[in-house]
Design an enzyme around this catalytic site. Sequence first.
Site, PDB file in Angstrom:
ATOM      1  CD  GLU A 115      49.947  29.203  60.246  1.00 48.90           C
ATOM      2  OE1 GLU A 115      50.010  30.406  60.506  1.00 48.90           O
ATOM      3  OE2 GLU A 115      50.886  28.552  59.781  1.00 48.90           O
ATOM      4  CB  CYS A 150      51.299  37.808  50.219  1.00 47.36           C
ATOM      5  SG  CYS A 150      52.574  38.439  49.100  1.00 47.36           S
ATOM      6  CB  CYS A 208      45.477  32.952  39.584  1.00 42.36           C
ATOM      7  SG  CYS A 208      46.308  31.810  38.543  1.00 42.36           S
ATOM      8  CB  CYS A 233      49.228  25.751  42.647  1.00 40.94           C
ATOM      9  SG  CYS A 233      49.433  27.474  43.108  1.00 40.94           S
ATOM     10  CB  CYS A 291      49.186  42.567  44.152  1.00 46.03           C
ATOM     11  SG  CYS A 291      50.944  42.225  44.013  1.00 46.03           S
ATOM     12  CB  CYS A 322      46.391  39.492  45.015  1.00 46.70           C
ATOM     13  SG  CYS A 322      46.839  37.927  45.792  1.00 46.70           S
TER      14      CYS A 322
HETATM   15  N1  SAH Z   1      53.410  36.139  44.794  1.00 44.16           N
HETATM   16  C1  SAH Z   1      53.804  35.568  43.558  1.00 44.16           C
HETATM   17  C2  SAH Z   1      53.218  34.193  43.329  1.00 44.16           C
HETATM   18  C3  SAH Z   1      51.803  33.975  43.782  1.00 44.16           C
HETATM   19  S1  SAH Z   1      50.559  34.899  42.945  1.00 44.16           S
HETATM   20  C4  SAH Z   1      53.459  36.488  42.412  1.00 44.16           C
HETATM   21  O1  SAH Z   1      52.737  37.455  42.622  1.00 44.16           O
HETATM   22  O2  SAH Z   1      53.944  36.240  41.313  1.00 44.16           O
HETATM   23  C5  SAH Z   1      50.378  33.911  41.460  1.00 44.16           C
HETATM   24  C6  SAH Z   1      49.790  34.655  40.273  1.00 44.16           C
HETATM   25  O3  SAH Z   1      48.411  34.966  40.489  1.00 44.16           O
HETATM   26  C7  SAH Z   1      50.474  35.984  39.995  1.00 44.16           C
HETATM   27  O4  SAH Z   1      50.822  36.072  38.628  1.00 44.16           O
HETATM   28  C8  SAH Z   1      49.399  37.012  40.311  1.00 44.16           C
HETATM   29  O5  SAH Z   1      49.572  38.166  39.522  1.00 44.16           O
HETATM   30  C9  SAH Z   1      48.153  36.253  39.989  1.00 44.16           C
HETATM   31  N2  SAH Z   1      46.948  36.758  40.640  1.00 44.16           N
HETATM   32  C10 SAH Z   1      46.835  37.315  41.855  1.00 44.16           C
HETATM   33  N3  SAH Z   1      45.557  37.627  42.122  1.00 44.16           N
HETATM   34  C11 SAH Z   1      44.831  37.254  41.041  1.00 44.16           C
HETATM   35  C12 SAH Z   1      43.435  37.275  40.719  1.00 44.16           C
HETATM   36  N4  SAH Z   1      42.536  37.751  41.573  1.00 44.16           N
HETATM   37  N5  SAH Z   1      43.047  36.800  39.520  1.00 44.16           N
HETATM   38  C13 SAH Z   1      43.955  36.271  38.663  1.00 44.16           C
HETATM   39  N6  SAH Z   1      45.275  36.211  38.928  1.00 44.16           N
HETATM   40  C14 SAH Z   1      45.711  36.694  40.092  1.00 44.16           C
HETATM   41 FE1  SF4 Z   2      51.506  38.514  47.040  1.00 45.18          FE
HETATM   42 FE2  SF4 Z   2      49.220  38.216  45.716  1.00 45.18          FE
HETATM   43 FE3  SF4 Z   2      50.953  40.069  44.942  1.00 45.18          FE
HETATM   44 FE4  SF4 Z   2      51.560  37.486  44.563  1.00 45.18          FE
HETATM   45  S1  SF4 Z   2      49.883  38.619  43.619  1.00 45.18           S
HETATM   46  S2  SF4 Z   2      52.901  39.092  45.399  1.00 45.18           S
HETATM   47  S3  SF4 Z   2      50.588  36.594  46.394  1.00 45.18           S
HETATM   48  S4  SF4 Z   2      49.864  40.031  46.905  1.00 45.18           S
END
Ligand code: SAH
Ligand code: SF4
Length: 407
Positions: free
Chosen positions: A122, A171, A398, A164, A175, A178
């Site tokens: 990984e 994770c 992101c 970053c 969400c 994501c």
């Molecule tokens: N897990 C933590 C930190 C990593 S994610 C968190 O969720 O805060 C970092 C940022 O990316 C978060 O604000 C999340 O909402 C955003 N993010 C996740 N998926 C995304 C996407 N597809 N496009 C734009 N931002 C995204």
């Molecule tokens: Fe996890 Fe992605 Fe949600 Fe951040 S945005 S908590 S990395 S699932």
Amino acid sequence: MLSRAVTENLRQLVRLDAGDPADVSHAFGGASGGRLFGLDAEALAALMAQAGEPAWRGRQLAEAMYRQRVADLNEITTLPKSLRQRLIDEGWQVGRPQIAQVFQSVDGTERYLVQCPGQDTETVEAVWMPEGDDGENGDGSDLDGNDLDLKDRAGKRWDRATICVSSQVGCAVNCQFCLTAKLGLQRNLTAGEIAGQVIAIFARHGVEVGRDRVNLVFMGMGEPFLNYDNFMGAARLLVEEVGLSPQRMTVSTSGIVPGIERFAQEPAEVRPKLAISLNAPNDAIRGEIMPINRKWPIEAVMDALRQVQLRPRERITFEYVLLGGVTDQPQHAAEVARLVRRTGLPVKVNLIAWNPGPGIAYSMPQPEAVEAFRVTLAGEGIPTYVRKPRGRDIFAACGQLKRTVEG
Ligand code: SAH
Ligand code: SF4
């Protein structure tokens, strides 16, 4: 009603991980060494003392690994050769994560697959985002973008940069928008593996701590507050051993309330700044796109935030991912403005246009919708910024971090 699967998931989430505290008790009891990287100067001093060496040898080890970025025990020339050899014979190694693969974006962003020692199958992801002078360089000579000597100070093409880093492989928070969520949680990273991403990138770019303007965000793969001890251990190492200012670091959480409450107790000297992934104007929408909201709704998060003792001029950042048609409408902006103002906290808002990923059925917001959203918030006196998408072409933006060594 929460489905059983969601409830099970959440149960797993509440357990804040205890991590692996640096354990040096087995040192020098035989050929039982391990990785030195990740131990702080105190733990290294204890290790040296156990070896019958003066404790200040521990400080030398820390200096070499964290300031000079030496990745091989044999090259730590401040230690006598016999001691180096003895450590190696006992099975010790520096064991710092290494950059295994680099993807370069047209905008200068680099995405790295980082290999942690002992983990062959990984990789974790980290990103370097130079901003600023776009190819102007200090000594006036021309540089071929593909052929940079990245360690050469004269070759620096950046004024400031943001790094970053990841805190977990995958994770568990799930969400819906994501890409990292698709992996599920594979494992927690150790403090050394988190801080090691930073040092490996510093080494690659010849970053001079205290001189270069480098910001660090814990916003890569994973939820830092579900790997609290290791995340905070990394932050402490970076402050105390590397010399970074905690005010140049920001940790982002999806809103893990017990984690925020713990974080509020951290001393200001080592506590990074805090960002919350708000992403929706109300509990109904947030609960749909972030299942974690059903465990800790918006008000619970806000209550926890009020416990954080902010430094002078410090603000809490709310990140807000704009999903086309879902969270980017004018009424959402008005609602966010009311919500944010009601907190009474010094805040700023970072708007992030959603970055697409395979298998995720949302759409990008129209640029006009993003601008209208910003104008509404700014019009309410809320400092609001639109984050530039960086490295979309190399899947570094992101929420796009997912790849493993298999590609
Ligand atoms: N897990 C933590 C930190 C990593 S994610 C968190 O969720 O805060 C970092 C940022 O990316 C978060 O604000 C999340 O909402 C955003 N993010 C996740 N998926 C995304 C996407 N597809 N496009 C734009 N931002 C995204
Ligand atoms: Fe996890 Fe992605 Fe949600 Fe951040 S945005 S908590 S990395 S699932």
